[in-house]
Design a protein around this motif. Structure first.
Motif, PDB file in Angstrom:
ATOM      1  N   TRP A  22       0.868  -1.172   0.000  1.00  0.00           N
ATOM      2  CA  TRP A  22       0.000   0.000   0.000  1.00  0.00           C
ATOM      3  C   TRP A  22       0.909   1.227   0.000  1.00  0.00           C
ATOM      4  O   TRP A  22       1.726   1.405   0.915  1.00  0.00           O
ATOM      5  N   VAL A  23       0.782   2.087  -1.015  1.00  0.00           N
ATOM      6  CA  VAL A  23       1.769   3.143  -1.247  1.00  0.00           C
ATOM      7  C   VAL A  23       1.074   4.488  -1.486  1.00  0.00           C
ATOM      8  O   VAL A  23       0.187   4.594  -2.350  1.00  0.00           O
ATOM      9  N   ALA A  24       1.465   5.497  -0.733  1.00  0.00           N
ATOM     10  CA  ALA A  24       0.884   6.833  -0.894  1.00  0.00           C
ATOM     11  C   ALA A  24       1.662   7.814  -0.026  1.00  0.00           C
ATOM     12  O   ALA A  24       2.674   7.456   0.593  1.00  0.00           O
ATOM     13  N   CYS A  25       1.165   9.054   0.048  1.00  0.00           N
ATOM     14  CA  CYS A  25       1.767  10.093   0.892  1.00  0.00           C
ATOM     15  C   CYS A  25       0.683  10.795   1.692  1.00  0.00           C
ATOM     16  O   CYS A  25      -0.449  10.946   1.222  1.00  0.00           O
ATOM     17  N   GLY A  26       1.032  11.236   2.893  1.00  0.00           N
ATOM     18  CA  GLY A  26       0.152  12.084   3.682  1.00  0.00           C
ATOM     19  C   GLY A  26      -1.216  11.474   3.938  1.00  0.00           C
ATOM     20  O   GLY A  26      -1.351  10.317   4.342  1.00  0.00           O
ATOM     21  N   GLY A  27      -2.255  12.267   3.672  1.00  0.00           N
ATOM     22  CA  GLY A  27      -3.610  11.812   3.933  1.00  0.00           C
ATOM     23  C   GLY A  27      -3.983  10.566   3.160  1.00  0.00           C
ATOM     24  O   GLY A  27      -4.740   9.715   3.665  1.00  0.00           O
ATOM     25  N   SER A  28      -3.467  10.419   1.951  1.00  0.00           N
ATOM     26  CA  SER A  28      -3.760   9.219   1.157  1.00  0.00           C
ATOM     27  C   SER A  28      -3.130   7.982   1.782  1.00  0.00           C
ATOM     28  O   SER A  28      -3.730   6.898   1.777  1.00  0.00           O
ATOM     29  N   LEU A  29      -1.944   8.138   2.323  1.00  0.00           N
ATOM     30  CA  LEU A  29      -1.290   7.015   3.003  1.00  0.00           C
ATOM     31  C   LEU A  29      -2.090   6.591   4.230  1.00  0.00           C
ATOM     32  O   LEU A  29      -2.241   5.391   4.507  1.00  0.00           O
ATOM     33  N   SER A  48       1.671  -8.067   3.862  1.00  0.00           N
ATOM     34  CA  SER A  48       1.245  -6.709   3.534  1.00  0.00           C
ATOM     35  C   SER A  48       2.273  -5.706   4.028  1.00  0.00           C
ATOM     36  O   SER A  48       2.802  -5.831   5.136  1.00  0.00           O
ATOM     37  N   GLY A  49       2.560  -4.715   3.191  1.00  0.00           N
ATOM     38  CA  GLY A  49       3.485  -3.645   3.553  1.00  0.00           C
ATOM     39  C   GLY A  49       2.863  -2.291   3.283  1.00  0.00           C
ATOM     40  O   GLY A  49       2.087  -2.128   2.329  1.00  0.00           O
ATOM     41  N   TRP A  50       3.179  -1.313   4.116  1.00  0.00           N
ATOM     42  CA  TRP A  50       2.592   0.041   4.048  1.00  0.00           C
ATOM     43  C   TRP A  50       3.731   1.039   3.949  1.00  0.00           C
ATOM     44  O   TRP A  50       4.579   1.116   4.830  1.00  0.00           O
ATOM     45  N   TYR A  51       3.795   1.785   2.848  1.00  0.00           N
ATOM     46  CA  TYR A  51       4.958   2.621   2.560  1.00  0.00           C
ATOM     47  C   TYR A  51       4.566   4.034   2.151  1.00  0.00           C
ATOM     48  O   TYR A  51       3.672   4.228   1.318  1.00  0.00           O
ATOM     49  N   THR A  52       5.299   5.015   2.682  1.00  0.00           N
ATOM     50  CA  THR A  52       5.247   6.327   2.068  1.00  0.00           C
ATOM     51  C   THR A  52       5.973   6.230   0.724  1.00  0.00           C
ATOM     52  O   THR A  52       6.988   5.519   0.599  1.00  0.00           O
ATOM     53  N   SER A  53       5.458   6.898  -0.287  1.00  0.00           N
ATOM     54  CA  SER A  53       5.863   6.626  -1.669  1.00  0.00           C
ATOM     55  C   SER A  53       7.361   6.770  -1.920  1.00  0.00           C
ATOM     56  O   SER A  53       7.972   5.943  -2.604  1.00  0.00           O
ATOM     57  N   LYS A  54       7.965   7.814  -1.381  1.00  0.00           N
ATOM     58  CA  LYS A  54       9.397   8.026  -1.640  1.00  0.00           C
ATOM     59  C   LYS A  54      10.237   6.898  -1.069  1.00  0.00           C
ATOM     60  O   LYS A  54      11.198   6.438  -1.701  1.00  0.00           O
ATOM     61  N   GLU A  55       9.874   6.426   0.121  1.00  0.00           N
ATOM     62  CA  GLU A  55      10.633   5.326   0.714  1.00  0.00           C
ATOM     63  C   GLU A  55      10.453   4.047  -0.089  1.00  0.00           C
ATOM     64  O   GLU A  55      11.383   3.240  -0.206  1.00  0.00           O
ATOM     65  N   PHE A  56       9.270   3.854  -0.645  1.00  0.00           N
ATOM     66  CA  PHE A  56       9.028   2.686  -1.495  1.00  0.00           C
ATOM     67  C   PHE A  56       9.955   2.704  -2.705  1.00  0.00           C
ATOM     68  O   PHE A  56      10.439   1.662  -3.158  1.00  0.00           O
ATOM     69  N   ILE A  57      10.235   3.907  -3.206  1.00  0.00           N
ATOM     70  CA  ILE A  57      11.117   4.040  -4.369  1.00  0.00           C
ATOM     71  C   ILE A  57      12.572   3.797  -3.983  1.00  0.00           C
ATOM     72  O   ILE A  57      13.289   3.038  -4.650  1.00  0.00           O
ATOM     73  N   ILE A  71      -1.113  -1.195  -4.415  1.00  0.00           N
ATOM     74  CA  ILE A  71      -2.282  -0.317  -4.436  1.00  0.00           C
ATOM     75  C   ILE A  71      -1.800   1.060  -3.996  1.00  0.00           C
ATOM     76  O   ILE A  71      -1.378   1.249  -2.852  1.00  0.00           O
ATOM     77  N   ALA A  72      -1.794   1.986  -4.947  1.00  0.00           N
ATOM     78  CA  ALA A  72      -1.251   3.324  -4.717  1.00  0.00           C
ATOM     79  C   ALA A  72      -2.380   4.348  -4.789  1.00  0.00           C
ATOM     80  O   ALA A  72      -3.307   4.213  -5.587  1.00  0.00           O
ATOM     81  N   CYS A  73      -2.284   5.377  -3.961  1.00  0.00           N
ATOM     82  CA  CYS A  73      -3.331   6.395  -3.922  1.00  0.00           C
ATOM     83  C   CYS A  73      -2.724   7.787  -3.963  1.00  0.00           C
ATOM     84  O   CYS A  73      -1.785   8.096  -3.219  1.00  0.00           O
ATOM     85  N   THR A  82       4.267   9.212  -5.744  1.00  0.00           N
ATOM     86  CA  THR A  82       3.319   8.107  -5.901  1.00  0.00           C
ATOM     87  C   THR A  82       3.247   7.637  -7.347  1.00  0.00           C
ATOM     88  O   THR A  82       3.176   6.433  -7.620  1.00  0.00           O
ATOM     89  N   VAL A  83       3.269   8.574  -8.265  1.00  0.00           N
ATOM     90  CA  VAL A  83       3.294   8.208  -9.688  1.00  0.00           C
ATOM     91  C   VAL A  83       4.555   7.406 -10.005  1.00  0.00           C
ATOM     92  O   VAL A  83       4.502   6.355 -10.648  1.00  0.00           O
TER      93      VAL A  83
END
Length: 322
Positions: A22-29, A48-57, A71-73, A82-83
């Motif tokens: 699950w990947v996103a930033c801020g409120g979406s995360l 299952s893993g939960w990541y802020t987008s930059k760290e996922f990269i 699943i990215a938001c 996120t993109v």
């Protein structure tokens, strides 16, 4: 779109999913956390893993690949991290579902399974990311390994609009005004929660109070409170406890019991008093954040009106280079 159809398409392509990220930033995360929590609590075959987008990269999990679902938001659909994370996942061979409010945005791209959701007044909570992701997780579990509580999950989704409507009326009958008038000038806010609702303790702190109202605060896990942070508790220090329904309530209750005798500034937002007794106990843990997010919006709006500080006001975000 339909969660069942989306998961059917994913499994048709992949056969079997071993990891969900699950990947996103801020409120979406924050919106993605309940589904991540549920997946780890309920699945015997899927990590299952939960990541802020930059760290996922920059620190992508080694297992990310053909057996993975990402699943990215991005609410705007154009959050660069996120993109980029979504494209990275696709390059590694993962199936990618993107959630966004903005049709035609970078996240609404034919390379991904794009789910464009509505937003704003009058939109059912079932159509927003918090419930969409719970539905996706539930459908994946049901399809891949069987999920006895799948029906209860879907029933809970259908009940949340009514619960939230009643809860909004209840908190606005006096509690939000008390928060703004009695505690609005506090120099520091401590926000507590546990279980899936810890995501909303986090969200209320970093989004509603820090981003939207420029208030200094900290978010604390109700269980971890007793492993260090409670040493700062004293008269005159304000605490706001989001008290969950479900298994984790025992941690919130312990924190409340201590706070009642060690500070004179405490507010408790109790999920059971706000209607969550209408949700089946087997799945209620996963829906506390859906309730608390709606309540947090009411509390921050009361604070915004008191200080004449609209929640849209920013001094850095989207204003300066960063």
């Amino acid at each position: 779109m339909n969660a069942k159809n989306v998961i059917t398409d994913v499994l048709k392509e992949k056969g079997r999913i071993k990891q969900v990220y699950w990947v996103a930033c801020g409120g979406s995360l924050i919106d993605l956390y309940p589904a991540h929590y549920m997946m780890n609590a309920e699945s015997s075959t899927i990590e299952s893993g939960w990541y802020t987008s930059k760290e996922f990269i920059i620190a992508a999990p080694k297992k990310l690949g053909k057996d993975s679902l990402v699943i990215a938001c991005s609410h705007s659909g154009n959050t660069k991290e996120t993109v980029d994370a979504s494209h990275l996942a696709k390059e590694r061979g993962a199936a990618v579902i993107t959630l966004t409010d903005k049709a035609g945005s970078a996240c609404d791209h034919p390379e991904f399974i794009s789910w464009v959701y509505p937003w704003g007044e009058g939109v059912s909570v079932s159509e927003t990311p918090g419930c969409i992701t719970l539905a996706l997780a539930s459908e994946l579990l049901a399809a891949q390994e069987g999920f006895a509580n799948h029906g209860k999950m879907m029933d809970a989704v259908s009940r949340m609009d009514e619960i939230i409507k009643g809860a909004v009326a209840k908190v606005n009958s006096g509690m939000t005004r008390e928060f703004a008038e009695k505690y609005g000038e506090e120099p520091f806010f401590y926000i507590l929660g546990s279980g899936t609702a810890f995501s909303q303790a986090y969200g209320f702190s970093i989004c509603s109070l820090m981003e939207m109202q420029w208030k200094n605060c900290a978010y604390l896990h109700s269980g971890e409170y007793f492993h260090g942070p409670f040493e700062c508790t004293e008269k005159g220090v304000f605490y706001f406890l989001q008290k969950s329904a479900g298994k984790c309530r025992v941690m919130d209750q312990r924190a409340e019991d201590f706070l009642k005798t060690h500070t004179d500034k405490l507010m408790v937002l109790d999920a059971l008093e706000l209607g969550m007794d209408k949700i089946d106990p087997d799945v209620v843990d996963y829906f506390n954040p859906i309730l608390f997010y709606a309540m947090n919006c009411e509390f921050r709006e009361a604070l915004a009106k008191k200080h004449n500080h609209p929640v849209e006001t920013r001094r850095y975000m989207g204003v300066v280079a960063y």
